[in-house]
Scaffold this motif. Sequence first.
Motif, mmCIF file in Angstrom:
data_model
loop_
_atom_site.group_PDB
_atom_site.id
_atom_site.type_symbol
_atom_site.label_atom_id
_atom_site.label_comp_id
_atom_site.label_asym_id
_atom_site.label_seq_id
_atom_site.Cartn_x
_atom_site.Cartn_y
_atom_site.Cartn_z
ATOM 1 N N ARG A 19 0.844 -1.195 0.000
ATOM 2 C CA ARG A 19 0.000 0.000 0.000
ATOM 3 C C ARG A 19 0.881 1.247 0.000
ATOM 4 O O ARG A 19 1.884 1.306 0.710
ATOM 5 C CB ARG A 19 -0.901 -0.020 1.240
ATOM 6 C CG ARG A 19 -1.902 1.123 1.296
ATOM 7 C CD ARG A 19 -2.823 0.948 2.503
ATOM 8 N NE ARG A 19 -3.510 2.195 2.815
ATOM 9 C CZ ARG A 19 -4.632 2.586 2.248
ATOM 10 N NH1 ARG A 19 -5.217 1.822 1.343
ATOM 11 N NH2 ARG A 19 -5.186 3.741 2.579
ATOM 12 N N SER A 20 0.506 2.206 -0.855
ATOM 13 C CA SER A 20 1.195 3.500 -0.877
ATOM 14 C C SER A 20 0.169 4.591 -0.648
ATOM 15 O O SER A 20 -0.897 4.570 -1.260
ATOM 16 C CB SER A 20 1.859 3.749 -2.229
ATOM 17 O OG SER A 20 3.026 3.012 -2.356
ATOM 18 N N GLU A 21 0.516 5.549 0.218
ATOM 19 C CA GLU A 21 -0.441 6.619 0.504
ATOM 20 C C GLU A 21 0.137 7.983 0.183
ATOM 21 O O GLU A 21 1.305 8.257 0.449
ATOM 22 C CB GLU A 21 -0.846 6.577 1.982
ATOM 23 C CG GLU A 21 -1.815 5.462 2.284
ATOM 24 C CD GLU A 21 -2.292 5.506 3.718
ATOM 25 O OE1 GLU A 21 -2.963 6.478 4.093
ATOM 26 O OE2 GLU A 21 -1.943 4.570 4.461
ATOM 27 N N TYR A 22 -0.705 8.821 -0.408
ATOM 28 C CA TYR A 22 -0.332 10.182 -0.772
ATOM 29 C C TYR A 22 -1.428 11.102 -0.263
ATOM 30 O O TYR A 22 -2.500 10.646 0.149
ATOM 31 C CB TYR A 22 -0.196 10.310 -2.292
ATOM 32 C CG TYR A 22 0.797 9.354 -2.871
ATOM 33 C CD1 TYR A 22 2.116 9.716 -3.051
ATOM 34 C CD2 TYR A 22 0.417 8.052 -3.204
ATOM 35 C CE1 TYR A 22 3.044 8.821 -3.551
ATOM 36 C CE2 TYR A 22 1.329 7.153 -3.706
ATOM 37 C CZ TYR A 22 2.645 7.549 -3.875
ATOM 38 O OH TYR A 22 3.557 6.654 -4.368
ATOM 39 N N GLU A 23 -1.162 12.374 -0.356
ATOM 40 C CA GLU A 23 -2.185 13.336 0.044
ATOM 41 C C GLU A 23 -3.348 13.258 -0.943
ATOM 42 O O GLU A 23 -3.196 13.604 -2.119
ATOM 43 C CB GLU A 23 -1.583 14.736 0.019
ATOM 44 C CG GLU A 23 -2.199 15.669 1.026
ATOM 45 C CD GLU A 23 -1.385 16.946 1.127
ATOM 46 O OE1 GLU A 23 -1.934 17.981 0.773
ATOM 47 O OE2 GLU A 23 -0.204 16.865 1.507
ATOM 48 N N GLY A 24 -4.468 12.724 -0.515
ATOM 49 C CA GLY A 24 -5.642 12.636 -1.379
ATOM 50 C C GLY A 24 -5.642 11.460 -2.330
ATOM 51 O O GLY A 24 -6.435 11.416 -3.277
ATOM 52 N N PHE A 25 -4.763 10.486 -2.113
ATOM 53 C CA PHE A 25 -4.686 9.360 -3.042
ATOM 54 C C PHE A 25 -4.012 8.175 -2.376
ATOM 55 O O PHE A 25 -3.055 8.351 -1.626
ATOM 56 C CB PHE A 25 -3.882 9.784 -4.281
ATOM 57 C CG PHE A 25 -3.800 8.737 -5.347
ATOM 58 C CD1 PHE A 25 -4.937 8.307 -6.017
ATOM 59 C CD2 PHE A 25 -2.574 8.184 -5.710
ATOM 60 C CE1 PHE A 25 -4.856 7.345 -7.015
ATOM 61 C CE2 PHE A 25 -2.491 7.224 -6.706
ATOM 62 C CZ PHE A 25 -3.636 6.808 -7.359
ATOM 63 N N SER A 26 -4.536 6.979 -2.622
ATOM 64 C CA SER A 26 -3.861 5.788 -2.106
ATOM 65 C C SER A 26 -3.926 4.663 -3.132
ATOM 66 O O SER A 26 -4.865 4.577 -3.925
ATOM 67 C CB SER A 26 -4.491 5.340 -0.785
ATOM 68 O OG SER A 26 -5.794 4.877 -1.016
ATOM 69 N N ILE A 27 -2.901 3.827 -3.125
ATOM 70 C CA ILE A 27 -2.832 2.653 -4.004
ATOM 71 C C ILE A 27 -2.751 1.429 -3.102
ATOM 72 O O ILE A 27 -1.838 1.340 -2.282
ATOM 73 C CB ILE A 27 -1.565 2.677 -4.884
ATOM 74 C CG1 ILE A 27 -1.370 4.027 -5.569
ATOM 75 C CG2 ILE A 27 -1.602 1.568 -5.914
ATOM 76 C CD1 ILE A 27 0.015 4.189 -6.204
ATOM 77 N N SER A 28 -3.705 0.502 -3.224
ATOM 78 C CA SER A 28 -3.665 -0.704 -2.388
ATOM 79 C C SER A 28 -3.717 -1.946 -3.255
ATOM 80 O O SER A 28 -4.588 -2.075 -4.114
ATOM 81 C CB SER A 28 -4.864 -0.753 -1.434
ATOM 82 O OG SER A 28 -5.098 0.494 -0.868
ATOM 83 N N GLU A 29 -2.781 -2.839 -3.003
ATOM 84 C CA GLU A 29 -2.783 -4.118 -3.694
ATOM 85 C C GLU A 29 -3.879 -4.995 -3.090
ATOM 86 O O GLU A 29 -4.059 -5.013 -1.881
ATOM 87 C CB GLU A 29 -1.404 -4.758 -3.507
ATOM 88 C CG GLU A 29 -1.189 -6.013 -4.294
ATOM 89 C CD GLU A 29 0.185 -6.625 -3.990
ATOM 90 O OE1 GLU A 29 0.842 -6.172 -3.033
ATOM 91 O OE2 GLU A 29 0.575 -7.545 -4.706
ATOM 92 N N SER A 30 -4.597 -5.711 -3.918
ATOM 93 C CA SER A 30 -5.678 -6.547 -3.407
ATOM 94 C C SER A 30 -5.661 -7.907 -4.080
ATOM 95 O O SER A 30 -5.462 -8.028 -5.286
ATOM 96 C CB SER A 30 -7.023 -5.858 -3.671
ATOM 97 O OG SER A 30 -8.074 -6.780 -3.529
ATOM 98 N N MET A 31 -5.841 -8.942 -3.275
ATOM 99 C CA MET A 31 -5.931 -10.296 -3.837
ATOM 100 C C MET A 31 -7.237 -10.925 -3.376
ATOM 101 O O MET A 31 -7.342 -12.135 -3.220
ATOM 102 C CB MET A 31 -4.749 -11.148 -3.346
ATOM 103 C CG MET A 31 -3.451 -10.881 -4.074
ATOM 104 S SD MET A 31 -3.523 -11.382 -5.790
ATOM 105 C CE MET A 31 -3.240 -13.141 -5.616
ATOM 106 N N ALA A 32 -8.254 -10.086 -3.155
ATOM 107 C CA ALA A 32 -9.477 -10.567 -2.528
ATOM 108 C C ALA A 32 -10.496 -11.121 -3.513
ATOM 109 O O ALA A 32 -11.590 -11.508 -3.127
ATOM 110 C CB ALA A 32 -10.105 -9.424 -1.721
#
Lengths: 213, 95
Positions: A19-32
Amino acid sequence: MSDDLLKPRFPLGGASPFRSEYEGFSISESMANSFVWLACRLNRQADFERMAREVFGFAMPGPGGLARRSAYSTFWTGPGQWMVVAPFSCHRDLETLMKEGFGPSASVTDQTDAWLRLDLEGVACHTVLERLVALPLHTVGEGSAHRVSVHHTGCFLGCLGMADRYFLLAPRSSARSVFHALRQAAESVLTPLAAPRHPPVSGLSGGGAPHRG
Amino acid sequence: MIIEHPLLGPRDAQEFVYLGDASLIDRPDGMAEDSVECFHDYLYLRSNPAGLHRELWFHEGGDRSWLVVTRDTVTHEIVKVELAADVARQRGRCR
């Protein structure tokens, strides 16, 4: 053989989702999720459409469309072809379910583990994505999904919320390249909330056995 | 260059791969008596017009459909875009 060799890795190479987090934005890896590709067979369109209503409770979405109901979501990937997505926890055997549901009217190909799914969230989604994909993002509203090229890699971009919730499916074999492209675009315009962390270098993007020693 | 995809709307030409003359759709019958001559013409003879040209493009970075694009080879203006499947059906093919 020792058990530690058989531990599966996430597509980005880690032992847990990245997971990477930025101001107003996030990227999350998902294997669900489980994925299958569903293709209507030649001259079986009437049967296929009837089965789709029985299995999903809705008609298959048209070009650029994404439809959701209960556990299933499907999106159009090409003429006569759709991707079906369902939670892995309760639809581990999605391929069998689809084969039984659609019978000879459709061809079903299991796609689980073939894709890296990244969930993109935040008010800055458009700011990042407009630097990566050649799509008029204001037309990619909730209930739409498109195949896009991210650094010449074919991916799918779908919208789950108004303009602040998207998912990006990238081929697992190019997982780290697409993730790099996405992060590069984010870092060019947004401030990271934590010091940038990189996916482990030793992990293989293809999900192979981890290096030892 | 922008290609107006019949299903998806305007898309950047970078998403497409060019194959060649749209006459490739009309593959000769391999069992016909004059099949050797027909395949020779099919494989090697192409017109190279300065003007309107019908050509096959593949939407590789998109929905993977084949298109028949009518393009002016002098100005690069794209006059018409059709799904190759529709064109093939109009010519009596089953798909």
